[in-house]
Design an enzyme around this catalytic site. Structure first.
Site, PDB file in Angstrom:
ATOM      1  N   ASP A 191     -87.472  -3.931  27.107  1.00 10.00           N
ATOM      2  CA  ASP A 191     -88.821  -3.649  27.275  1.00 10.00           C
ATOM      3  C   ASP A 191     -89.379  -4.147  26.074  1.00 10.00           C
ATOM      4  OD1 ASP A 191     -87.877  -1.845  25.408  1.00 10.00           O
ATOM      5  OD2 ASP A 191     -88.183   0.000  26.661  1.00 10.00           O
ATOM      6  N   SER A 192     -90.869  -3.905  26.054  1.00 12.08           N
ATOM      7  CA  SER A 192     -91.827  -4.287  25.140  1.00 12.08           C
ATOM      8  C   SER A 192     -92.036  -3.338  23.934  1.00 12.08           C
ATOM      9  CB  SER A 192     -93.263  -4.296  25.741  1.00 12.08           C
ATOM     10  OG  SER A 192     -93.595  -3.224  26.119  1.00 12.08           O
TER      11      SER A 192
ATOM     12  N   ASP B 260     -97.674  -3.445  26.999  1.00 17.21           N
ATOM     13  CA  ASP B 260     -98.835  -2.748  27.713  1.00 17.21           C
ATOM     14  C   ASP B 260     -99.054  -1.381  26.931  1.00 17.21           C
ATOM     15  OD1 ASP B 260     -96.299  -1.914  28.212  1.00 17.21           O
ATOM     16  OD2 ASP B 260     -96.697  -0.873  30.006  1.00 17.21           O
TER      17      ASP B 260
ATOM     18  N   GLY C 164     -96.252   2.972  33.421  1.00 18.31           N
ATOM     19  CA  GLY C 164     -97.328   4.090  33.457  1.00 18.31           C
ATOM     20  C   GLY C 164     -96.648   5.292  34.305  1.00 18.31           C
TER      21      GLY C 164
ATOM     22  N   ASP D 218     -84.771   0.748  36.074  1.00 17.12           N
ATOM     23  CA  ASP D 218     -83.839   1.082  34.932  1.00 17.12           C
ATOM     24  C   ASP D 218     -83.906   2.704  34.947  1.00 17.12           C
ATOM     25  OD1 ASP D 218     -85.708   1.786  32.477  1.00 17.12           O
ATOM     26  OD2 ASP D 218     -86.695   0.336  33.862  1.00 17.12           O
TER      27      ASP D 218
ATOM     28  N   CYS E 159     -65.690  10.898  47.029  1.00 16.45           N
ATOM     29  CA  CYS E 159     -65.858   9.750  46.274  1.00 16.45           C
ATOM     30  C   CYS E 159     -64.424   9.094  45.822  1.00 16.45           C
ATOM     31  CB  CYS E 159     -66.560  10.412  44.733  1.00 16.45           C
ATOM     32  SG  CYS E 159     -66.692   9.130  43.379  1.00 16.45           S
TER      33      CYS E 159
ATOM     34  N   CYS F 249     -63.904   6.870  43.036  1.00 14.66           N
ATOM     35  CA  CYS F 249     -63.799   6.769  41.594  1.00 14.66           C
ATOM     36  C   CYS F 249     -62.375   7.329  41.109  1.00 14.66           C
ATOM     37  CB  CYS F 249     -65.015   7.033  40.829  1.00 14.66           C
ATOM     38  SG  CYS F 249     -64.944   8.700  40.230  1.00 14.66           S
TER      39      CYS F 249
ATOM     40  N   CYS G  27     -62.515  10.991  40.304  1.00 16.34           N
ATOM     41  CA  CYS G  27     -62.392  11.856  41.435  1.00 16.34           C
ATOM     42  C   CYS G  27     -61.007  11.740  42.055  1.00 16.34           C
ATOM     43  CB  CYS G  27     -63.398  11.416  42.466  1.00 16.34           C
ATOM     44  SG  CYS G  27     -65.095  12.043  41.980  1.00 16.34           S
TER      45      CYS G  27
ATOM     46  N   HIS H  25     -67.874   8.580  36.608  1.00 14.72           N
ATOM     47  CA  HIS H  25     -68.275   9.205  37.916  1.00 14.72           C
ATOM     48  C   HIS H  25     -69.561   8.785  38.366  1.00 14.72           C
ATOM     49  CE1 HIS H  25     -68.663  11.440  41.352  1.00 14.72           C
ATOM     50  NE2 HIS H  25     -69.811  11.998  40.821  1.00 14.72           N
TER      51      HIS H  25
END
Ligand SMILES: [Zn+2]
Length: 390
Positions: A92-93, A168, A239, A288, A326, A328, A331, A357
């Site tokens: 990012d900036s 920005d 923003g 993100d 789940c 994963c 789990c 998870h």
């Protein structure tokens, strides 16, 4: 080396499937972008996160500017080599963090500094904004720093991420219409300067512009029209998005129609389950967020029924997994009781398993969203996921 291709557009809403090509690999959109603030994810590593489904990571320029670590990164030939990652990266900036520093300290907003401990400032505003750029003091060692579009882009060039953002001004959520308008006009000027500094023939990076305009309809539409007409590779929506989910949806409804259909759209700093559905339906391709790893550090797990707080002690005796549906590894193998025990004893492994998870949960959700867009069943999927989230 770079391209963005739309593979499918939903007939029922504005959701779309796309493929973003970078020199370090492909990003299938919609995509969730985990945030590695200082070049490190918290509680989990890049390799694991990649295996869980991450196709791109976001790194914060601000933190590489404080302490000037970007110079070290430059010596390595960029973030990919410094971090040992052969994968698409974004920076990012720095604007968001710098400006949040101003109103964050003055108004007590903004958790941007996360777990770091800034020096005591006694409410002093550390930020001075001019039309050219912004002067600020490092919240850690009081070093006097300055950031403007030229410098932000130059640092981002040194960092060498594939996708970078124009500088920005992020105006405070409590700013007046008049101030938000001034900040937006500055952002527009800075967008042009960012493009100029970025130059034309960069082959290994692409630049995103950022739409501002706060919570005001005409400003958002005007900003989207202005920024959308500039030759950026993609567009960020930045923003304040308001304090309510309805406001965020409104802002997206104002902004998206003015952005070029053929270019990728990134909603900055959003990644709650409900927000993801709302953004995807409104034509957003990338988002993100620090949520999955931050929640893990706070002892919480993401589930279809909302958040599961392992600090509460309620789950201390439970043999069941975090979430029955789940698949994963966490789990499939571990109980809520063991995870609560790890969290209670502040074991690093507790954070690691919860981050594992939570990231699996988000990437699995994104995969389901992609399939649902393909088959035009996004609304059904949303009903299964967004039940009683806080
Ligand atoms: Zn799981």
């Amino acid at each position: 080396m770079f391209s963005f291709r739309l593979l499918k557009k939903s007939k029922r809403n504005k959701a779309r499937l796309g493929l973003l090509k970078t020199p370090h690999g492909l990003i299938r959109t919609p995509a969730f972008v985990p945030v590695a603030t200082k070049g490190a994810l918290r509680g989990i590593d890049f390799e694991k996160t990649k295996n869980l489904g991450a196709e791109v990571f976001m790194i914060n320029t601000f933190h590489f500017y404080l302490g000037h670590s970007y110079r070290l990164v430059k010596k390595f030939g960029g973030l990919h080599r410094f971090l040992g990652l052969n994968q698409p990266l974004m920076t990012d900036s720095g604007g968001f963090q710098v400006f949040s520093l101003g109103f964050g300290l003055a108004e007590g907003v903004g958790k941007i500094l996360d777990q770091d401990r800034p020096v005591q400032t006694q409410g002093k505003n550390l930020v001075k904004i001019t039309d050219r750029g912004v002067f600020f003091e490092s919240p850690f060692d009081r070093e006097k720093l300055y950031l403007d579009p030229e410098r932000s882009i130059r640092i981002q060039k040194d960092l060498g991420a594939d996708l970078i953002f124009a500088f920005d001004e992020f105006s405070s959520p409590t700013a007046s219409y008049q101030y938000t308008r001034e900040a937006m006009i500055r952002t527009h000027r800075w967008a042009e300067t960012s493009l100029k500094t970025f130059g034309k023939n960069k082959t290994d990076q692409r630049l995103f512009g950022i739409v501002q305009g706060g919570e005001f309809k005409d400003l958002r539409q005007g900003s989207s029209q202005f920024i959308g007409a500039l030759p950026f590779f993609g567009f960020g929506i930045g923003g304040s998005l308001g304090n309510t989910k309805t406001k965020m949806n409104e802002v997206l409804d104002w902004v998206v129609p003015f952005l070029p259909e053929s270019k990728p759209r990134h909603l900055l700093g959003i990644g709650e389950v409900e927000d993801i559905f709302n953004a995807v339906k409104r034509g957003v391709d990338l988002f993100d967020c620090v949520t999955p790893t931050r929640l893990a550090r706070h002892g919480a797990a993401l589930t279809r029924q909302g958040r599961l707080n392992l600090k509460s002690g309620k789950h201390r005796q439970q043999k069941e997994p975090l979430e029955k549906t789940c698949s994963c590894w966490v789990c499939r193998n571990l109980s809520r009781a063991y995870l609560s025990y790890l969290v209670k004893n502040k074991e690093i492994l507790g954070i690691y398993y919860l981050a594992w998870h939570n990231l699996y949960f988000i990437f699995n959700l994104i995969e389901l969203i992609r399939t649902a867009i393909k088959t035009d069943r996004l609304a059904e999927l949303e009903r299964r996921f967004v039940q009683k989230l806080d």
